[in-house]
Enzyme design. Structure first.
Site, PDB file in Angstrom:
ATOM      1  N   GLY A 122      -7.546   0.799   0.884  1.00 27.69           N
ATOM      2  CA  GLY A 122      -6.171   0.822   1.388  1.00 27.69           C
ATOM      3  C   GLY A 122      -5.174   0.460   0.307  1.00 27.69           C
TER       4      GLY A 122
ATOM      5  N   LYS B 277      10.786  -3.147   3.669  1.00 24.15           N
ATOM      6  CA  LYS B 277      10.175  -3.972   2.612  1.00 24.15           C
ATOM      7  C   LYS B 277      10.514  -3.504   1.190  1.00 24.15           C
ATOM      8  CE  LYS B 277       6.205  -6.083   4.847  1.00 24.15           C
ATOM      9  NZ  LYS B 277       4.749  -6.238   4.822  1.00 24.15           N
TER      10      LYS B 277
ATOM     11  N   GLY C 170      -7.882 -10.543  10.277  1.00 22.33           N
ATOM     12  CA  GLY C 170      -6.639 -10.805   9.548  1.00 22.33           C
ATOM     13  C   GLY C 170      -5.811 -11.982  10.060  1.00 22.33           C
TER      14      GLY C 170
HETATM   15  P1  NAP Z   1       0.462   1.127   5.645  1.00 21.54           P
HETATM   16  O1  NAP Z   1       1.403   0.747   4.572  1.00 21.54           O
HETATM   17  O2  NAP Z   1       0.840   2.175   6.634  1.00 21.54           O
HETATM   18  O3  NAP Z   1      -0.910   1.603   4.937  1.00 21.54           O
HETATM   19  C1  NAP Z   1      -1.998   2.050   5.700  1.00 21.54           C
HETATM   20  C2  NAP Z   1      -3.220   2.244   4.797  1.00 21.54           C
HETATM   21  O4  NAP Z   1      -4.330   2.579   5.631  1.00 21.54           O
HETATM   22  C3  NAP Z   1      -3.084   3.373   3.792  1.00 21.54           C
HETATM   23  O5  NAP Z   1      -3.737   3.037   2.597  1.00 21.54           O
HETATM   24  C4  NAP Z   1      -3.792   4.527   4.506  1.00 21.54           C
HETATM   25  O6  NAP Z   1      -4.308   5.451   3.610  1.00 21.54           O
HETATM   26  C5  NAP Z   1      -4.936   3.792   5.152  1.00 21.54           C
HETATM   27  N1  NAP Z   1      -5.546   4.448   6.273  1.00 21.54           N
HETATM   28  C6  NAP Z   1      -5.019   4.692   7.496  1.00 21.54           C
HETATM   29  N2  NAP Z   1      -5.921   5.276   8.295  1.00 21.54           N
HETATM   30  C7  NAP Z   1      -7.059   5.415   7.568  1.00 21.54           C
HETATM   31  C8  NAP Z   1      -8.354   5.949   7.842  1.00 21.54           C
HETATM   32  N3  NAP Z   1      -8.665   6.482   9.030  1.00 21.54           N
HETATM   33  N4  NAP Z   1      -9.274   5.926   6.853  1.00 21.54           N
HETATM   34  C9  NAP Z   1      -8.973   5.417   5.646  1.00 21.54           C
HETATM   35  N5  NAP Z   1      -7.772   4.893   5.326  1.00 21.54           N
HETATM   36  C10 NAP Z   1      -6.823   4.908   6.281  1.00 21.54           C
HETATM   37  O7  NAP Z   1       0.041  -0.114   6.503  1.00 21.54           O
HETATM   38  P2  NAP Z   1      -0.034  -1.667   6.047  1.00 21.54           P
HETATM   39  O8  NAP Z   1       1.229  -2.335   6.382  1.00 21.54           O
HETATM   40  O9  NAP Z   1      -0.568  -1.741   4.664  1.00 21.54           O
HETATM   41  O10 NAP Z   1      -1.144  -2.207   7.062  1.00 21.54           O
HETATM   42  C11 NAP Z   1      -2.525  -1.899   6.850  1.00 21.54           C
HETATM   43  C12 NAP Z   1      -3.362  -2.827   7.714  1.00 21.54           C
HETATM   44  O11 NAP Z   1      -3.155  -4.166   7.307  1.00 21.54           O
HETATM   45  C13 NAP Z   1      -3.024  -2.754   9.182  1.00 21.54           C
HETATM   46  O12 NAP Z   1      -4.215  -2.768   9.915  1.00 21.54           O
HETATM   47  C14 NAP Z   1      -2.248  -4.041   9.463  1.00 21.54           C
HETATM   48  O13 NAP Z   1      -2.483  -4.543  10.745  1.00 21.54           O
HETATM   49  C15 NAP Z   1      -2.849  -4.965   8.438  1.00 21.54           C
HETATM   50  N6  NAP Z   1      -1.940  -6.041   8.016  1.00 21.54           N
HETATM   51  C16 NAP Z   1      -2.330  -7.315   8.254  1.00 21.54           C
HETATM   52  C17 NAP Z   1      -1.533  -8.360   7.855  1.00 21.54           C
HETATM   53  C18 NAP Z   1      -1.997  -9.759   8.130  1.00 21.54           C
HETATM   54  O14 NAP Z   1      -1.229 -10.696   7.909  1.00 21.54           O
HETATM   55  N7  NAP Z   1      -3.212  -9.946   8.581  1.00 21.54           N
HETATM   56  C19 NAP Z   1      -0.317  -8.137   7.205  1.00 21.54           C
HETATM   57  C20 NAP Z   1       0.055  -6.807   6.956  1.00 21.54           C
HETATM   58  C21 NAP Z   1      -0.771  -5.761   7.381  1.00 21.54           C
HETATM   59  P3  NAP Z   1      -3.912   7.032   3.645  1.00 21.54           P
HETATM   60  O15 NAP Z   1      -3.017   7.227   2.489  1.00 21.54           O
HETATM   61  O16 NAP Z   1      -5.212   7.688   3.422  1.00 21.54           O
HETATM   62  O17 NAP Z   1      -3.325   7.315   4.985  1.00 21.54           O
END
Ligand code: NAP
Length: 299
Positions: free
Chosen positions: A139, A79, A264
């Site tokens: 997040g 990305k 989501g």
């Molecule tokens: P990412 O870039 O890996 O970011 C993950 C985020 O989650 C970071 O801010 C991380 O913070 C935080 N995190 C992980 N474990 C945690 C915990 N135990 N407590 C607090 N914070 C925590 O992932 P992403 O692509 O943004 O995806 C994040 C979520 O969005 C996922 O669940 C994904 O399924 C969802 N999503 C949904 C859609 C949709 O269309 N519905 C699209 C994209 C993503 P740290 O820095 O503290 O690790």
């Protein structure tokens, strides 16, 4: 058996190709979503997945031009890396610093991000207004960044952004700086481990949005918020996770009597619908796709 063999294929010499370039990616719902929509509308397009890592990305992007694909979705780990390979960048994608959709206009490739608009649209269709209101968001990864910046661009008045003081904290800082410098929204950063700050910020927010990986496999038993007293009935609770359909956070919100709780799925559907419109000029038949992919279940 014979009739199946001679059945006319939807694919022919005029079919327009759209890709999805990421790794790992075979599990994605996007091919079913887009191909079903093409079929439903009788559009001569096909959507295919390509396993592309950072290493293959430059050649893969050049292939969009060389083979005349109409465009492509881009997902992890590409990305950010795709940005310098494109000709133009949508201003929101530039602020977000990531691209999930590429559109090819006669060899000119433009990058967009539709995750944030997908989030805003998912709320809009549910009758939830957050414009001129305050949001608490946890997040600052890919999803959290897209949501924060799109919400600020669209007119959310204030964002209390939380992230743990680790991996993504620098991104969270950058997001807050970009929002405060380039939009009318006031953004403030807090440590997600500071539960009192979280409680306080939620208390005057209209929406609590979780854009973390908590709740999603393998973190099904994790929720940033464990205490239902942090929620009130008229708060909107939105979890970006869609598998499982009901996360631990959503169960805690239910326990608190929260009436409007969303997973989501809507965001996922509308990020796809936005890209679909960019490629084809047509509206995705979202009700049909929702029924097909999610059995009509929105919560
Ligand atoms: P990412 O870039 O890996 O970011 C993950 C985020 O989650 C970071 O801010 C991380 O913070 C935080 N995190 C992980 N474990 C945690 C915990 N135990 N407590 C607090 N914070 C925590 O992932 P992403 O692509 O943004 O995806 C994040 C979520 O969005 C996922 O669940 C994904 O399924 C969802 N999503 C949904 C859609 C949709 O269309 N519905 C699209 C994209 C993503 P740290 O820095 O503290 O690790």
């Amino acid at each position: 058996m014979k009739t199946q063999l001679i059945k006319k294929s939807r694919i022919d010499g005029h079919t327009i190709l759209i890709g999805l370039m990421a790794y790992p990616i075979r599990h994605s719902m996007s091919p079913t979503m887009h191909n079903s929509a093409f079929e439903k509308l009788g559009l001569n397009y096909a959507y295919l997945v390509f396993e592309v890592t950072n290493k293959e990305l430059p050649d893969a992007v050049q292939a969009i031009r060389a083979l005349g694909l109409r465009g492509s979705n881009i997902s992890m780990p590409n990305k950010q890396k795709v940005i310098p390979l494109l000709d133009k960048l949508d201003p929101a994608a530039e602020m977000i610093g990531a691209v999930n959709t590429v559109v090819n206009d006669n060899g000119v490739l433009t990058g967009y991000t539709t995750d944030g608009t997908g989030f805003m649209k998912a709320l809009d269709v549910e009758g939830v207004n957050i414009i001129d209101e305050k949001m608490t968001l946890v997040g600052a990864g890919g999803a959290g960044t897209a949501i924060a910046i799109q919400a600020a661009l669209d007119g959310v008045k204030e964002i209390a952004l939380f992230n743990r003081h680790d991996a993504q904290y620098e991104t969270a800082k950058r997001n807050v700086e970009v929002i405060n410098a380039k939009t009318k929204c006031k953004a403030t950063l807090y440590d997600a481990d500071d539960k009192e700050a979280l409680r306080q910020q939620i208390s005057d927010s209209v929406i609590y949005c979780d854009a973390t990986s908590a709740g999603m496999h393998p973190l099904e038993d994790v929720s940033v918020i464990e205490d239902p007293t942090m929620f009130r009935k008229d708060l909107v609770v939105f979890d970006t996770v869609y598998a499982p359909r009901e996360t631990k956070l959503m169960r805690i919100a239910k326990q608190a009597g929260v009436e409007r709780i969303f997973n989501g799925l809507g965001m996922m559907l509308y990020q796809g619908a936005t890209a679909f419109k960019m490629w084809t000029g047509e509206e995705m038949p979202v009700d049909y796709i929702r029924e097909l992919l999610f059995n009509g279940d929105q919560n």
